[in-house]
Design an enzyme around this catalytic site. Structure first.
Site, PDB file in Angstrom:
ATOM      1  N   PRO A 292     -13.547  -5.811   1.045  1.00 21.01           N
ATOM      2  CA  PRO A 292     -11.911  -7.038   0.855  1.00 21.01           C
ATOM      3  C   PRO A 292     -12.452  -7.986   1.083  1.00 21.01           C
ATOM      4  O   PRO A 292     -11.462  -8.609   1.085  1.00 21.01           O
ATOM      5  CB  PRO A 292     -11.482  -5.895   1.962  1.00 21.01           C
ATOM      6  N   LYS A 296      -9.972  -8.325  -3.509  1.00 20.52           N
ATOM      7  CA  LYS A 296      -9.960  -7.383  -4.888  1.00 20.52           C
ATOM      8  C   LYS A 296      -9.856  -6.398  -5.674  1.00 20.52           C
ATOM      9  O   LYS A 296      -9.511  -5.998  -7.090  1.00 20.52           O
ATOM     10  CB  LYS A 296     -11.351  -7.656  -5.646  1.00 20.52           C
ATOM     11  N   TYR A 384     -11.279 -16.289  -6.463  1.00 19.77           N
ATOM     12  CA  TYR A 384     -10.227 -16.234  -5.854  1.00 19.77           C
ATOM     13  C   TYR A 384      -9.018 -16.070  -6.846  1.00 19.77           C
ATOM     14  O   TYR A 384      -8.765 -15.055  -6.078  1.00 19.77           O
ATOM     15  CB  TYR A 384     -10.389 -16.995  -4.381  1.00 19.77           C
TER      16      TYR A 384
HETATM   17  P1  FAD Z   1      -5.178   4.087  -4.279  1.00 22.03           P
HETATM   18  O1  FAD Z   1      -3.734   2.562  -3.829  1.00 22.03           O
HETATM   19  O2  FAD Z   1      -5.761   4.859  -3.972  1.00 22.03           O
HETATM   20  O3  FAD Z   1      -4.629   5.006  -5.302  1.00 22.03           O
HETATM   21  C1  FAD Z   1      -4.683   6.532  -5.545  1.00 22.03           C
HETATM   22  C2  FAD Z   1      -3.600   7.526  -5.293  1.00 22.03           C
HETATM   23  O4  FAD Z   1      -4.059   8.301  -6.136  1.00 22.03           O
HETATM   24  C3  FAD Z   1      -2.898   7.694  -4.204  1.00 22.03           C
HETATM   25  O5  FAD Z   1      -2.080   7.400  -3.682  1.00 22.03           O
HETATM   26  C4  FAD Z   1      -3.947   9.424  -3.668  1.00 22.03           C
HETATM   27  O6  FAD Z   1      -2.189  10.130  -2.876  1.00 22.03           O
HETATM   28  C5  FAD Z   1      -3.664   9.914  -5.401  1.00 22.03           C
HETATM   29  N1  FAD Z   1      -4.403  11.133  -5.357  1.00 22.03           N
HETATM   30  C6  FAD Z   1      -5.437  11.191  -4.934  1.00 22.03           C
HETATM   31  N2  FAD Z   1      -6.309  12.073  -5.394  1.00 22.03           N
HETATM   32  C7  FAD Z   1      -5.594  12.411  -6.126  1.00 22.03           C
HETATM   33  C8  FAD Z   1      -5.172  13.752  -6.712  1.00 22.03           C
HETATM   34  N3  FAD Z   1      -6.400  14.752  -6.079  1.00 22.03           N
HETATM   35  N4  FAD Z   1      -4.214  14.173  -7.383  1.00 22.03           N
HETATM   36  C9  FAD Z   1      -3.037  13.900  -7.772  1.00 22.03           C
HETATM   37  N5  FAD Z   1      -3.561  11.698  -6.822  1.00 22.03           N
HETATM   38  C10 FAD Z   1      -4.005  11.823  -6.441  1.00 22.03           C
HETATM   39  N6  FAD Z   1      -7.933  -4.489  -1.869  1.00 22.03           N
HETATM   40  C11 FAD Z   1      -7.743  -6.138  -1.554  1.00 22.03           C
HETATM   41  O7  FAD Z   1      -7.831  -6.126  -2.547  1.00 22.03           O
HETATM   42  N7  FAD Z   1      -7.048  -6.545  -0.611  1.00 22.03           N
HETATM   43  C12 FAD Z   1      -7.143  -6.126   0.228  1.00 22.03           C
HETATM   44  O8  FAD Z   1      -7.005  -6.651   1.774  1.00 22.03           O
HETATM   45  C13 FAD Z   1      -7.739  -4.724   0.873  1.00 22.03           C
HETATM   46  N8  FAD Z   1      -7.650  -4.111   2.014  1.00 22.03           N
HETATM   47  C14 FAD Z   1      -7.329  -2.455   2.346  1.00 22.03           C
HETATM   48  C15 FAD Z   1      -7.929  -1.381   2.956  1.00 22.03           C
HETATM   49  C16 FAD Z   1      -7.568   0.105   3.109  1.00 22.03           C
HETATM   50  C17 FAD Z   1      -7.944   0.630   4.669  1.00 22.03           C
HETATM   51  C18 FAD Z   1      -8.107   0.401   1.900  1.00 22.03           C
HETATM   52  C19 FAD Z   1      -8.321   1.868   1.808  1.00 22.03           C
HETATM   53  C20 FAD Z   1      -7.771   0.031   1.088  1.00 22.03           C
HETATM   54  C21 FAD Z   1      -8.018  -1.531   0.596  1.00 22.03           C
HETATM   55  N9  FAD Z   1      -8.229  -2.431  -0.236  1.00 22.03           N
HETATM   56  C22 FAD Z   1      -7.802  -3.691  -0.509  1.00 22.03           C
HETATM   57  C23 FAD Z   1      -8.440  -1.803  -1.824  1.00 22.03           C
HETATM   58  C24 FAD Z   1      -7.347  -1.594  -1.982  1.00 22.03           C
HETATM   59  O9  FAD Z   1      -5.662  -1.034  -1.360  1.00 22.03           O
HETATM   60  C25 FAD Z   1      -7.101  -0.183  -3.440  1.00 22.03           C
HETATM   61  O10 FAD Z   1      -8.784  -1.131  -4.729  1.00 22.03           O
HETATM   62  C26 FAD Z   1      -5.690  -0.182  -4.605  1.00 22.03           C
HETATM   63  O11 FAD Z   1      -5.254   0.314  -3.667  1.00 22.03           O
HETATM   64  C27 FAD Z   1      -7.078   0.784  -5.551  1.00 22.03           C
HETATM   65  O12 FAD Z   1      -5.397   0.776  -6.783  1.00 22.03           O
HETATM   66  P2  FAD Z   1      -5.847   2.406  -7.323  1.00 22.03           P
HETATM   67  O13 FAD Z   1      -4.474   2.426  -7.586  1.00 22.03           O
HETATM   68  O14 FAD Z   1      -6.930   2.090  -8.409  1.00 22.03           O
HETATM   69  O15 FAD Z   1      -5.995   3.466  -5.754  1.00 22.03           O
HETATM   70  C1  PHB Z   2      -4.659  -8.562   4.135  1.00 19.57           C
HETATM   71  O1  PHB Z   2      -4.835  -7.189   4.225  1.00 19.57           O
HETATM   72  O2  PHB Z   2      -4.031  -9.489   4.273  1.00 19.57           O
HETATM   73  C2  PHB Z   2      -6.488  -8.994   2.783  1.00 19.57           C
HETATM   74  C3  PHB Z   2      -7.382  -8.310   3.549  1.00 19.57           C
HETATM   75  C4  PHB Z   2      -8.062  -8.180   2.232  1.00 19.57           C
HETATM   76  C5  PHB Z   2      -8.109 -10.134   2.556  1.00 19.57           C
HETATM   77  C6  PHB Z   2      -8.004 -11.455   1.720  1.00 19.57           C
HETATM   78  C7  PHB Z   2      -6.168 -10.393   2.613  1.00 19.57           C
HETATM   79  O3  PHB Z   2      -9.706 -10.821   1.294  1.00 19.57           O
END
Ligand code: FAD
Ligand code: PHB
Length: 390
Positions: A292, A296, A384
């Site tokens: 993170p 991104k 960024y």
């Molecule tokens: P997700 O948000 O993971 O959504 C996937 C969804 O699918 C979930 O709701 C899940 O419950 C559901 N799912 C899973 N399996 C199944 C199934 N079999 N059937 C139906 N539904 C299902 N990114 C940043 O840019 N900045 C950050 O600061 C940052 N911090 C993060 C902190 C944490 C703790 C985590 C885990 C991730 C972080 N990320 C961050 C990454 C960012 O959150 C993810 O890249 C983003 O959530 C991706 O979105 P998505 O919709 O692809 O997946």
């Molecule tokens: C945030 O969760 O606020 C966050 C996480 C990662 C970053 C910036 C902000 O690089």
């Protein structure tokens, strides 16, 4: 049951895809394992790239973001006791929006439901079938009943631990992977941010980040061992370490407040190639994840959505499948740029156990260069605030 696009997962990727398709009059259904309340309260990303905020605004789901989000025109890099600002606005003419991922999710769920969208929460046993034919389907259980959703195309938006990517035949996907020897302890606290802009700090004890969710909620991260138990971090230990790592020689003062949540996230870079097989398209974390440090993950997921929504519109409305045929290639170009940036920020700002004194000096020199050379600062700022959505 039948729909045009079956979407698995109601994270930012699945929900935004559903919304954009609806705006184009394309029928879709979203299936989600978790409850609505769970996905609306899951604290994750916090920074929206310039064009991602623009896409939310232009598609009619940006009103609350514009009211409550915090527009940031720059960020601070702190190292060797110095604080240096990267001025996004000056270097790129763009800025970023600090607005929690769970707020984006709330806005999208509310809008989909107001528009009569078919979102199904708390489904289970989701499986995909016949993706190499023109008649793919998704089987799932809802309220104890097994159902089949027939569709033209399946969008795999089910995150890193979902079922879509592993459903592809063994050997079809090529994995590119890097696991980092550390994690982040993430902390949410009731405290007004001690800095107007995010602070990325490199310190001999490890990386620290000061971020925020609102004028009254602070978000912090501390580099820690990858398998750290968050419970071993008392509130006093957390604040003491934040004071140490975020200190500078220029008068920075960190305000403390009650800690309301803490948890550890592992750090990994991963890409699956290709991002499509037959009628299954992978989006967001289902296909790739980043550490993170560059903020991104969610932005990259939304980049995939922008590409697929446009390709589906051409395919369904104009019988032109070129966008679908090139989906994976188009996304992967951006994905690898973002991977490179996230890896670089991570390498520059963290302590690696195997680094020696020479490596440490090189990293400090890099930070010095990137914050004093306009050319170098521009490459950081440009990445960024976000590369073109594709
Ligand atoms: P997700 O948000 O993971 O959504 C996937 C969804 O699918 C979930 O709701 C899940 O419950 C559901 N799912 C899973 N399996 C199944 C199934 N079999 N059937 C139906 N539904 C299902 N990114 C940043 O840019 N900045 C950050 O600061 C940052 N911090 C993060 C902190 C944490 C703790 C985590 C885990 C991730 C972080 N990320 C961050 C990454 C960012 O959150 C993810 O890249 C983003 O959530 C991706 O979105 P998505 O919709 O692809 O997946
Ligand atoms: C945030 O969760 O606020 C966050 C996480 C990662 C970053 C910036 C902000 O690089």
């Amino acid at each position: 049951m039948r729909t045009t696009i079956g979407i698995i997962g109601a994270g930012p990727a699945g929900l935004l895809l559903s919304h954009l398709l609806h705006l184009q009059g394309i029928d879709n259904v979203v299936l989600e394992l978790r409850s609505r309340s769970y996905i609306e309260n899951r604290i994750r990303a916090g920074v929206l790239e310039h064009d991602v905020a623009g896409l939310l605004r232009d598609s009619g789901v940006g009103a609350r973001m514009d009211r409550e989000g915090l527009l940031h025109h720059g960020t601070i890099l702190r190292f060797g006791g110095r604080s240096r600002r990267i001025d996004f606005q000056d270097l790129t003419g763009k800025s970023v929006m600090v607005y929690g991922q769970h707020e984006v999710v709330r806005d999208l769920v509310a809008r989909r439901l107001a528009d009569g969208g078919d979102l199904r929460f708390e489904v289970s046993d989701v499986s995909i079938h016949d993706i190499q034919t023109d008649t793919p389907s998704i089987r799932f259980t809802e309220n104890g009943e097994t159902k089949t959703l027939h569709c033209d195309i399946i969008a795999g938006c089910d995150g890193f631990h979902g079922i879509c990517r592993p459903s592809l035949p063994a050997g079809f996907i090529r994995d590119f992977d890097r696991i980092y020897p550390f994690g982040w302890l993430g902390i949410l606290a009731e405290v007004s941010p001690s800095s107007e802009e995010l602070v990325y700090a490199r310190h001999p004890n490890g990386f620290a980040l000061l971020s925020m969710r609102s004028p009254t909620i602070g978000r912090f991260y501390l580099q820690c061992p990858p398998d750290e138990n968050a419970d071993t971090w008392s509130d006093d230990r957390i604040w003491s370490e934040l004071h140490t790592r975020l200190a500078d020689n220029e008068g920075f003062r960190l305000t403390e407040g009650p800690i309301i949540q803490k948890g550890v996230t592992a750090m990994r870079s991963y890409v699956a190639e290709p991002m499509q097989s037959g009628r299954l398209f992978l989006l967001g974390d289902a296909a790739h994840i980043v550490p993170p440090t560059g903020a991104k993950g969610m932005n990259m997921a939304i980049g995939d959505v922008a590409v697929l929504a446009r390709a589906l519109e051409r395919h369904i409305k104009h019988k032109d499948s070129q966008g679908l045929d090139t989906y994976s290639r188009t996304c992967l170009r951006r994905v690898w740029n973002v991977q490179r940036f996230s890896w670089w920020m991570t390498s520059m700002l963290h302590n690696f156990a195997d680094a020696n004194a020479f490596d440490e000096q090189v990293r400090l020199a890099e930070l010095d260069y990137v914050t004093t050379s306009r050319a170098a600062a521009t490459t950081l700022a440009e990445n960024y605030v976000g590369l073109a959505l594709g």
